[in-house]
Design a protein around this motif. Structure first.
Motif, mmCIF file in Angstrom:
data_model
loop_
_atom_site.group_PDB
_atom_site.id
_atom_site.type_symbol
_atom_site.label_atom_id
_atom_site.label_comp_id
_atom_site.label_asym_id
_atom_site.label_seq_id
_atom_site.Cartn_x
_atom_site.Cartn_y
_atom_site.Cartn_z
ATOM 1 N N GLN A 83 0.863 -1.179 0.000
ATOM 2 C CA GLN A 83 0.000 0.000 0.000
ATOM 3 C C GLN A 83 0.902 1.233 0.000
ATOM 4 O OE1 GLN A 83 -2.585 0.457 3.366
ATOM 5 N NE2 GLN A 83 -3.779 2.070 2.376
ATOM 6 N N ARG A 85 -0.194 4.479 -1.064
ATOM 7 C CA ARG A 85 -0.962 5.720 -0.869
ATOM 8 C C ARG A 85 -0.497 6.824 -1.818
ATOM 9 N NH1 ARG A 85 0.171 3.902 4.316
ATOM 10 N NH2 ARG A 85 1.799 5.442 4.528
ATOM 11 N N GLY A 86 -0.282 6.485 -3.083
ATOM 12 C CA GLY A 86 0.068 7.479 -4.091
ATOM 13 C C GLY A 86 1.543 7.817 -4.189
ATOM 14 N N ARG A 88 5.589 7.521 -5.216
ATOM 15 C CA ARG A 88 6.284 7.217 -6.462
ATOM 16 C C ARG A 88 6.990 5.872 -6.371
ATOM 17 N NH1 ARG A 88 6.450 11.316 -9.965
ATOM 18 N NH2 ARG A 88 6.325 13.419 -9.153
ATOM 19 N N ASP A 105 -1.967 -0.679 -16.488
ATOM 20 C CA ASP A 105 -1.273 -0.173 -15.303
ATOM 21 C C ASP A 105 -0.070 -1.035 -14.933
ATOM 22 O OD1 ASP A 105 -2.742 -2.371 -14.513
ATOM 23 O OD2 ASP A 105 -3.335 -1.515 -12.599
ATOM 24 N N MET A 125 -0.138 4.381 -11.899
ATOM 25 C CA MET A 125 -0.923 5.381 -12.616
ATOM 26 C C MET A 125 0.011 6.089 -13.598
ATOM 27 S SD MET A 125 -3.058 6.926 -9.400
ATOM 28 C CE MET A 125 -1.685 6.947 -8.259
ATOM 29 N N SER A 137 11.432 8.158 -11.890
ATOM 30 C CA SER A 137 10.075 7.762 -11.527
ATOM 31 C C SER A 137 9.475 6.866 -12.604
ATOM 32 C CB SER A 137 9.195 8.999 -11.340
ATOM 33 O OG SER A 137 7.867 8.611 -11.084
ATOM 34 N N ARG A 140 3.184 6.608 -10.117
ATOM 35 C CA ARG A 140 2.685 6.590 -8.735
ATOM 36 C C ARG A 140 1.711 5.428 -8.578
ATOM 37 N NH1 ARG A 140 3.461 11.144 -5.615
ATOM 38 N NH2 ARG A 140 4.447 12.876 -6.689
ATOM 39 N N SER A 141 1.511 5.021 -7.327
ATOM 40 C CA SER A 141 0.635 3.880 -7.101
ATOM 41 C C SER A 141 -0.086 4.001 -5.760
ATOM 42 C CB SER A 141 1.469 2.593 -7.119
ATOM 43 O OG SER A 141 0.654 1.473 -6.886
ATOM 44 N N GLN A 142 -1.329 3.577 -5.748
ATOM 45 C CA GLN A 142 -2.056 3.413 -4.492
ATOM 46 C C GLN A 142 -1.698 2.053 -3.889
ATOM 47 O OE1 GLN A 142 -3.972 5.636 -2.858
ATOM 48 N NE2 GLN A 142 -3.403 7.123 -4.439
ATOM 49 N N TYR A 143 -1.833 0.986 -4.720
ATOM 50 C CA TYR A 143 -1.448 -0.367 -4.334
ATOM 51 C C TYR A 143 -0.527 -0.910 -5.424
ATOM 52 C CZ TYR A 143 -4.955 -0.347 -0.696
ATOM 53 O OH TYR A 143 -5.680 -0.044 0.431
#
Length: 174
Positions: A83, A85-86, A88, A105, A125, A137, A140-143
């Protein structure tokens, strides 16, 4: 109220109102467009990398990309999910990023520094593709779903235990 310059008035009176010149200008623009269009389109197609599909030695009933009751499986056996949470995700080494056929993705990361290994990052993302340097980079990722694959002697890939060190380098804040 005429705001045209003397030069513009000259060209407008000399060429702009002439019907043969207008037709010639229209045909010139059309011919130029037809001549440049295919070459510009072919440059664009070369810049877009084809998604990579990897033959994995192991088989399971449910894998990444399967659809169950209309919902896509986004990680499978062998993936580690974090996880973020956005946050990088960074390139762990200098290398190349290719889009994955597993989904928009997902990407594959390969590096000459670890030639027997291939890393799949899913859940990104707007993932970046192409040549990258360590620390660049990737998105970015949430999960984040992270997979490590090792090349087999027959050319296929096997999912192996992920390296904590590679994952740490991917999440490191440069």
């Amino acid at each position: 109220m005429n705001r045209l310059t003397a030069w513009q008035r000259h060209w407008q009176t000399r060429w702009g109102r002439s019907r043969p010149f207008q037709r010639w200008r229209l045909w010139g623009v059309l011919i130029l467009g037809l001549a440049l269009g295919p070459s510009l389109t072919s440059c664009r197609e070369d810049a877009i990398a084809a998604p990579r599909s990897v033959a994995i030695d192991q088989t399971w009933e449910l894998t990444l990309g399967n659809v169950v009751e209309g919902f896509r499986v986004v990680a499978g056996l062998g993936d580690v999910t974090m996880q973020l949470r956005g946050a990088r995700v960074r390139a762990p080494f200098d290398g190349e990023v290719q889009p994955s056929a597993d989904g928009p993705d997902c990407i594959f990361f390969a590096s000459p520094e670890v030639p027997a290994y291939l890393f799949r990052f899913c859940g990104l993302m707007n993932p970046r593709v192409g040549e990258v340097e360590a620390g660049d980079s990737l998105g970015r990722s949430q999960y984040l779903h992270f997979t490590t694959m090792r090349r087999q002697p027959d050319g296929t890939w096997a999912i192996v235990e992920p390296s904590t060190g590679v994952l740490e380098r991917s999440l490191q804040r440069f």
